[in-house]
Enzyme design. Structure first.
Site, PDB file in Angstrom:
ATOM      1  N   ASP A  82      45.649  48.874  37.747  1.00  0.00           N
ATOM      2  CA  ASP A  82      46.842  49.208  38.522  1.00  0.00           C
ATOM      3  C   ASP A  82      47.787  48.023  38.671  1.00  0.00           C
ATOM      4  OD1 ASP A  82      44.938  51.304  38.940  1.00  0.00           O
ATOM      5  OD2 ASP A  82      46.120  51.971  40.652  1.00  0.00           O
ATOM      6  N   ARG A 100      41.091  43.761  53.570  1.00  0.00           N
ATOM      7  CA  ARG A 100      42.522  44.020  53.405  1.00  0.00           C
ATOM      8  C   ARG A 100      43.417  43.256  54.381  1.00  0.00           C
ATOM      9  NH1 ARG A 100      41.370  45.051  48.461  1.00  0.00           N
ATOM     10  NH2 ARG A 100      41.270  47.237  47.848  1.00  0.00           N
ATOM     11  N   ASP A 138      43.911  52.078  51.584  1.00  0.00           N
ATOM     12  CA  ASP A 138      44.343  50.688  51.464  1.00  0.00           C
ATOM     13  C   ASP A 138      45.826  50.506  51.746  1.00  0.00           C
ATOM     14  OD1 ASP A 138      41.897  49.523  50.995  1.00  0.00           O
ATOM     15  OD2 ASP A 138      42.000  49.807  48.838  1.00  0.00           O
ATOM     16  N   SER A 193      37.245  53.922  39.164  1.00  0.00           N
ATOM     17  CA  SER A 193      37.892  52.726  39.687  1.00  0.00           C
ATOM     18  C   SER A 193      36.894  51.938  40.516  1.00  0.00           C
ATOM     19  CB  SER A 193      39.092  53.127  40.548  1.00  0.00           C
ATOM     20  OG  SER A 193      39.660  51.990  41.168  1.00  0.00           O
TER      21      SER A 193
END
Length: 404
Positions: free
Chosen positions: A14, A94, A123, A179
């Site tokens: 990505d 995060r 996220d 992923s």
């Protein structure tokens, strides 16, 4: 004058595509790789890839110790698990990533912050809520929430084709397009064939930290962990810093197949999703910490902590790390852990964690009181009055409201 943008860059499919796409849109892109101890990544190859694509600068920021010490361990002290199972490995990282991204944005004079999180996932919430708390004026660029990006890249297959066309090497492939996200706390796997709930995740995934439990050794392995005020400080008698402890336990737990889960969870945005996770070190630490608490934490304090733990798990999972509520809860748990000091011996065997022994200088366990043998430390006659008082409201209600 070009617009300056910082990109949370992992080097995966990505963000590699997004880096090229932002350059095509005229942005001056500064790629930032926040080093969270990702166990399966070639950092020099990632740097070279970003430079080859055309990033104006590529920064690597090591936050492994900060991640473990200031983020993961306080969550562990809460025994916080999202929906009873998930140890929040991605969620915890995060807000720290956002913090470091914004530091670079300030350094290079960037007004834009881009990331590769999708408009369907959690996220995006964690990145943006952290950014807005730390720098309210930042402008977010989220390509997956933009029509023109999705028109060009409706799915992962088109992104893989883009990388092939532009000679961008990525791990994902059309034949195995799940992923993954990794750091020293865990690796998560989702998407692709894992979206079929009848696919066995243990069979499908190539795990990066753990062997599959069936392939683990046929003998137990002992591991001893020391805690001081709720913080792990040593493994097998060797003092270590926070990251060293996590790294050591990842190796020990990983070779014994400890810490793999497969769950369907409720995302913050409302949908259910399936994820497979491996977290050997944190799985061991949660158990070891629990055993020290059982010795050292007073009952009512423990039960209050247990009632609040799901709140902490939700705050972390949803992305509200930088909030007044989270600040207060972190202050609470620091006070609650004052006496959680001790040593735990565990045995690991084919994915299982077995209690082997525990001790603490602050232990509230009194064998003389708890024993089923004769003892003068506890007068069993006292329980008669205790239960008469406890039962008073039930006797009164029972006379008024007869139960069948």
């Amino acid at each position: 004058m070009s617009k300056k943008c910082v990109l949370a860059y992992s080097g995966g499919l990505d963000t590699s595509v997004i880096l090229g796409w932002l350059l095509e849109k005229g942005y001056d892109v500064h790629a930032v790789y926040v080093d969270l101890g990702q166990p399966c990544e070639d950092r020099e190859a990632i740097r070279q890839k970003a430079e080859n694509i055309g990033a104006s600068s590529v920064r690597f920021i090591d936050v492994k110790e900060e991640l473990c010490r200031d983020f993961a361990f306080p969550v562990m002290q809460w025994q916080a698990k999202y929906e009873s199972v998930y140890l929040l490995g991605t969620s915890i990282a995060r807000p720290l990533i956002s913090k470091k991204i914004l530091e670079v944005a300030k350094e290079v004079g960037a007004d834009y912050y881009a990331h590769g999180a999708t408009g369907k996932g959690n996220d995006q919430c964690r990145f943006q809520l952290a950014a807005e708390a730390l720098r309210p004026d930042i402008k977010m660029i989220v390509p997956w929430r933009m029509d023109d990006f999705r028109a060009q890249f409706p799915g992962r297959s088109e992104m893989i084709e883009y990388c092939e066309k532009h000679n961008i090497p990525v791990k994902a492939s059309k034949s195995k397009p799940y992923s993954s996200d990794e750091n020293c706390l865990h690796i998560s796997y989702e998407a692709g064939k894992l979206e079929d709930l009848n696919v066995n995740g243990l069979d499908l995934v190539d795990f990066g930290m753990c062997v599959k439990p069936q392939m683990a050794p046929d003998q137990e392995e002992e591991v001893i962990i020391d805690f001081e005020q709720g913080m792990p400080v040593a493994v097998n008698g060797q003092k270590m810093n926070a990251y060293e402890i996590v790294a050591a336990l990842n190796t020990i737990g990983g070779r014994n197949g400890v810490g793999i889960i497969d769950m369907v969870e409720n995302r913050f945005v409302g949908m259910k999703s399936r994820g497979v996770y491996e977290a050997p070190a944190m799985t061991i630490l949660y158990d070891a910490h629990m055993y020290v608490e059982q010795l050292t934490m007073e009952r009512e304090l423990m039960h209050l902590r247990d009632r609040l733990a799901p709140e902490v798990a939700e705050l972390v999972y949803y992305g509200y790390w930088y909030s007044a509520k989270m600040d207060a809860l972190l202050a609470f748990v620091k006070e609650a852990q004052k006496y959680v000091t001790g040593r735990v011996s565990l045995k690991l065997y084919k994915g299982n964690i077995i209690m082997n022994g525990r001790s603490s200088e602050n232990s509230l366990y009194n064998e003389g009181i708890a024993t089923m043998e004769g003892s003068d430390a506890y007068n069993q006659n006292d329980a008669t009055g205790f239960l008469r008082i406890q039962g008073l409201p039930y006797r009164v209600a029972g006379k008024v409201h007869s139960r069948q």
